[in-house]
Motif scaffolding. Structure first.
Motif, PDB file in Angstrom:
ATOM      1  N   UNK A  39      49.919  35.453  43.428  1.00 15.30           N
ATOM      2  CA  UNK A  39      48.502  35.190  43.664  1.00 15.30           C
ATOM      3  C   UNK A  39      47.654  35.674  42.484  1.00 15.30           C
ATOM      4  N   UNK A  40      48.014  36.845  41.949  1.00 12.05           N
ATOM      5  CA  UNK A  40      47.289  37.369  40.772  1.00 12.05           C
ATOM      6  C   UNK A  40      47.413  36.387  39.620  1.00 12.05           C
ATOM      7  N   UNK A  41      48.621  35.859  39.413  1.00  9.16           N
ATOM      8  CA  UNK A  41      48.806  34.895  38.316  1.00  9.16           C
ATOM      9  C   UNK A  41      47.940  33.661  38.523  1.00  9.16           C
ATOM     10  N   UNK A  42      47.909  33.164  39.762  1.00 11.07           N
ATOM     11  CA  UNK A  42      47.126  31.950  40.040  1.00 11.07           C
ATOM     12  C   UNK A  42      45.637  32.187  39.791  1.00 11.07           C
ATOM     13  N   UNK A  43      45.141  33.344  40.251  1.00  6.72           N
ATOM     14  CA  UNK A  43      43.713  33.625  40.095  1.00  6.72           C
ATOM     15  C   UNK A  43      43.361  33.855  38.621  1.00  6.72           C
ATOM     16  N   UNK A  44      44.255  34.528  37.902  1.00 10.72           N
ATOM     17  CA  UNK A  44      43.999  34.775  36.473  1.00 10.72           C
ATOM     18  C   UNK A  44      44.016  33.465  35.677  1.00 10.72           C
ATOM     19  N   UNK A  45      44.847  32.528  36.096  1.00 14.97           N
ATOM     20  CA  UNK A  45      44.874  31.226  35.407  1.00 14.97           C
ATOM     21  C   UNK A  45      43.520  30.522  35.560  1.00 14.97           C
ATOM     22  N   UNK A  46      42.966  30.618  36.756  1.00 15.87           N
ATOM     23  CA  UNK A  46      41.644  30.020  36.988  1.00 15.87           C
ATOM     24  C   UNK A  46      40.584  30.749  36.158  1.00 15.87           C
ATOM     25  N   UNK A  47      40.673  32.083  36.132  1.00 20.53           N
ATOM     26  CA  UNK A  47      39.704  32.863  35.347  1.00 20.53           C
ATOM     27  C   UNK A  47      39.739  32.443  33.881  1.00 20.53           C
ATOM     28  N   UNK A  48      40.946  32.203  33.377  1.00 22.99           N
ATOM     29  CA  UNK A  48      41.072  31.790  31.972  1.00 22.99           C
ATOM     30  C   UNK A  48      40.518  30.381  31.775  1.00 22.99           C
ATOM     31  N   UNK A  49      40.881  29.485  32.672  1.00 25.35           N
ATOM     32  CA  UNK A  49      40.415  28.096  32.537  1.00 25.35           C
ATOM     33  C   UNK A  49      38.890  28.013  32.616  1.00 25.35           C
ATOM     34  N   UNK A  50      38.296  28.878  33.418  1.00 28.44           N
ATOM     35  CA  UNK A  50      36.840  28.816  33.630  1.00 28.44           C
ATOM     36  C   UNK A  50      36.098  29.842  32.778  1.00 28.44           C
ATOM     37  N   UNK A  51      36.814  30.538  31.918  1.00 26.39           N
ATOM     38  CA  UNK A  51      36.248  31.576  31.040  1.00 26.39           C
ATOM     39  C   UNK A  51      35.465  32.645  31.810  1.00 26.39           C
ATOM     40  N   UNK A  52      36.037  33.118  32.897  1.00 26.39           N
ATOM     41  CA  UNK A  52      35.445  34.231  33.643  1.00 26.39           C
ATOM     42  C   UNK A  52      35.925  35.560  33.069  1.00 26.39           C
ATOM     43  N   UNK A  53      35.074  36.566  33.110  1.00 30.02           N
ATOM     44  CA  UNK A  53      35.504  37.938  32.856  1.00 30.02           C
ATOM     45  C   UNK A  53      35.961  38.523  34.193  1.00 30.02           C
ATOM     46  N   UNK A  54      37.090  39.219  34.181  1.00 29.17           N
ATOM     47  CA  UNK A  54      37.651  39.770  35.415  1.00 29.17           C
ATOM     48  C   UNK A  54      37.440  41.288  35.447  1.00 29.17           C
ATOM     49  N   UNK A  55      36.922  41.770  36.555  1.00 31.06           N
ATOM     50  CA  UNK A  55      36.939  43.214  36.810  1.00 31.06           C
ATOM     51  C   UNK A  55      38.005  43.466  37.857  1.00 31.06           C
ATOM     52  N   UNK A  56      38.979  44.278  37.519  1.00 27.85           N
ATOM     53  CA  UNK A  56      40.022  44.638  38.475  1.00 27.85           C
ATOM     54  C   UNK A  56      39.776  46.082  38.902  1.00 27.85           C
ATOM     55  N   UNK A  57      39.286  46.223  40.116  1.00 26.06           N
ATOM     56  CA  UNK A  57      38.974  47.548  40.665  1.00 26.06           C
ATOM     57  C   UNK A  57      40.265  48.102  41.261  1.00 26.06           C
ATOM     58  N   UNK A  58      40.870  49.044  40.558  1.00 29.08           N
ATOM     59  CA  UNK A  58      42.192  49.561  40.945  1.00 29.08           C
ATOM     60  C   UNK A  58      42.110  51.017  41.403  1.00 29.08           C
TER      61      UNK A  58
END
Lengths: 419, 419
Positions: free
Chosen positions: A179-198
């Protein structure tokens, strides 16, 4: 737009429970994500050792503190230089500064932690909730994410920041690597910055669980935030940190966050930087303490999960931290007879009729018509330092009488309402 | 609008001076408003005593801490209840939250401390600079204030917040009572909320000077902010507080600030709240220490003021804190020959040609074409703890050789450029 007058609902509920108890009411407190565990002596020593730092220092933090945080990430498959790190008084101000640093609207899982949305509104940004998948929270469902990005663009707006929470607050679940891979692929395609609250990362219930950070999948665009509040039961000391991407994009983001930091909080207080250094260096006595805490959180969260499902709720099994997020839709008819017809009234009925304090799903941006709430399980470990210390050292904490009685009270209350 | 990438110029210059010195350059550091004075033992004890506060507490601060701050204000002719107070990690986040809490544009003295303007911009607010009178800074000239309010309204905008600084940073001067009354009258007529930043209040050069707080004149609309950074040379510990008006207006303002606080910083760290309590209770050993500090600041600020006027500047005599704000307009021709034709180039020439670090007036919102800068005088007290302790205890600190030599270096540098 000026700020509202309501304080963050979890902090407000914690103050309300304190008032109710002071007035002699018995309340099972599932409303606040805080563990009150013993303070390891090393953290106390580090605080005193840091007292000499009375002068203003670098906004990001002292070099040796940043190096310690970098080492922490490097031990988690994220090679990190000190100049990719910022420490701050909690992760909240860092999260707010990240919203300020990235142009465009903010995309959040629905439900999501209570603070992300209000921070966006404080800065005049628009936040969009994106439904989570059936299996876990903390990340949006990929199809729903694609759809929301399309809607945002159709309105002539620009999606900028995607916030993920791993493991999640409020659902207590961990998004799996696929799921992380799928969401990150979308973030890259849409040029989103990701905040990962860990911030709950070190409190996984199975230490061998497969944790994949978005910063491993999309390293060029992912900022990881974390802090000592949850791992070390140290919310009152307010220590947080952020790890920025290597390279130009990360440097630009970090510079923007430091610009905001310099105008809003200057730096993390000097003595607390020394605490951060000690904790992020992860000496063995401290990691052993953290592991015992994670084991306690796991045992009690699982017991509360069983309580919820026994009372008829749908509820994802928890993977980390100290939350469960039941859905009482299967008991809608029974609850309606008690006046609980949506998450706000369910929260009220639980507190007033059953003496159980929870936060309704609406506080997390969830559908207010649903019968969902977050139960925080970390205040069930006892009322005294001694009880909590015993719980921490116990192989079977849910059998301790003071924990067992709280669980039974909860079961009784829920069963009465849902029968 | 997203945040810029430049950190607050005073913090940036402090980091630059540290780099230059590490590279072997000799720099007279007049660029940063920090005194590095010895830590009183009571403050160190209070930090350790506060370590037990590991849990999240009330957003505003613990009751006994708020009561201590209330007592501090009560001893300054401002009767105060604990529920009028909020403590925070520095006064910066409180000032930002006040901007968020009040609708409308922000009115600032020109020049004003470097952070007020960027905070307004971070929240999407417009800030207007209003010229100060000839006699002192920290407050706008009343006629200019009336005129600016009219201009704001003519543009269909609403003036909301008026920020005053008493004593002032950058000019080091204290607005007299008559001026405070005049400005407060305008604030009342125009329904402005007043923020009175009194962080230098306990560092007046004449302890008997007539200090009138806007909160005495317009108590219904004035919020007083302060902190321990300047009075106790404790900038690195990040402790600030705000006192809100009694009554409904004050309660509403405070509720809004607490709403922002709960989403941005949660609370001041528990151990630092214990420090705040101790300091605001003002035990005699601490007030004696503060008085010695104020005497040192007065002696050195006055000496630097003489240096500036001897070199040909117009310069208001300082009344409090550790700043002077010379205007080198009388030396424009001489400075132009060295390439200093405005405040940015004057700042650069002073650093590069003379090894003197100051902040140009443009950083404070002042006319960038003017030849004005702020000289902070508090880093001249010596390079070691021992030298600074000696300076603190000296009856005539400007005659100490390590202070005298810095003053002479400064005189030499300025005279060379302005001759």
């Amino acid at each position: 737009m000026s700020a509202g007058t309501a304080i963050s609902p979890n902090l407000a509920l914690d103050q309300e429970v304190a008032r109710l108890r002071a007035a002699g009411n018995r309340v099972v407190h599932l409303g606040f994500g805080e563990a009150r565990l013993p303070l390891p002596p090393g953290l106390l020593r580090a605080l005193g050792d840091g007292a000499e730092h009375t002068a203003y220092g670098p906004v990001a933090g002292r070099p040796e503190v940043l190096a310690a945080v970098a080492g922490y990430h490097a031990r988690r498959r994220l090679p990190t230089e000190a100049d990719q790190v910022v420490v701050a008084p909690g992760s909240k101000p860092l999260l707010m500064s990240l919203v300020a640093a990235v142009d465009g609207d903010v995309l959040l899982p629905r439900p999501a932690w209570v603070t992300y949305g209000p921070q966006a509104r404080l800065l005049g940004r628009r936040a969009w909730g994106v439904d989570i998948p059936r299996r876990c929270g903390g990340v949006p469902d990929p199809a729903a994410l694609v759809d929301t990005v399309r809607q945002v663009r159709e309105r002539g707006r620009r999606p900028g920041l995607l916030v993920l929470t791993l493991p999640d607050n409020p659902t207590g679940t961990l998004a799996p690597p696929g799921l992380i891979r799928a969401v990150c692929e979308i973030a890259r395609a849409e040029d989103l910055t990701v905040v990962s609250d860990e911030i709950y990362r070190d409190l996984l219930h199975e230490p061998t669980a497969a944790f994949l950070s978005p910063a491993e999948v999309a390293p060029e665009r992912t900022v990881v935030t974390t802090g000592l509040s949850k791992t070390h039961a140290l919310g009152g000391w307010r220590i947080g940190s952020a790890r920025f991407p290597a390279g130009d994009r990360g440097a630009e983001l970090r510079a923007r966050v430091l610009a905001t930091a310099s105008e809003v909080w200057s730096s993390l207080a000097g003595p607390l930087q020394s605490v951060a250094r000690y904790a992020y260096e992860e000496p063995p006595e401290l990691t052993a303490h953290v592991a015992r805490g994670a084991r306690l959180h796991a045992a009690v969260a699982r017991a509360v999960h069983r309580t919820m499902t026994d009372a008829g709720a749908d509820c994802r099994a928890p993977d980390g931290g100290f939350y469960v997020y039941p859905d009482f839709e299967p008991a809608r008819a029974a609850l309606a007879a008690h006046g609980a017809v949506d998450s706000a009234s369910l929260e009220r009925v639980l507190l007033e009729r059953a003496g159980v304090a929870v936060l309704g799903g609406h506080h997390f941006g969830d559908d207010p018509g649903a019968l969902r709430f977050r139960a925080a399980t970390s205040l069930l470990y006892g009322a005294t330092d001694r009880q909590r210390r015993t719980a921490l050292d116990s192989d079977d904490p849910v059998e301790l009488p003071y924990i067992r009685s709280e669980l039974e009270r909860m079961t009784l209350a829920l069963t009465k309402l849902t029968a």
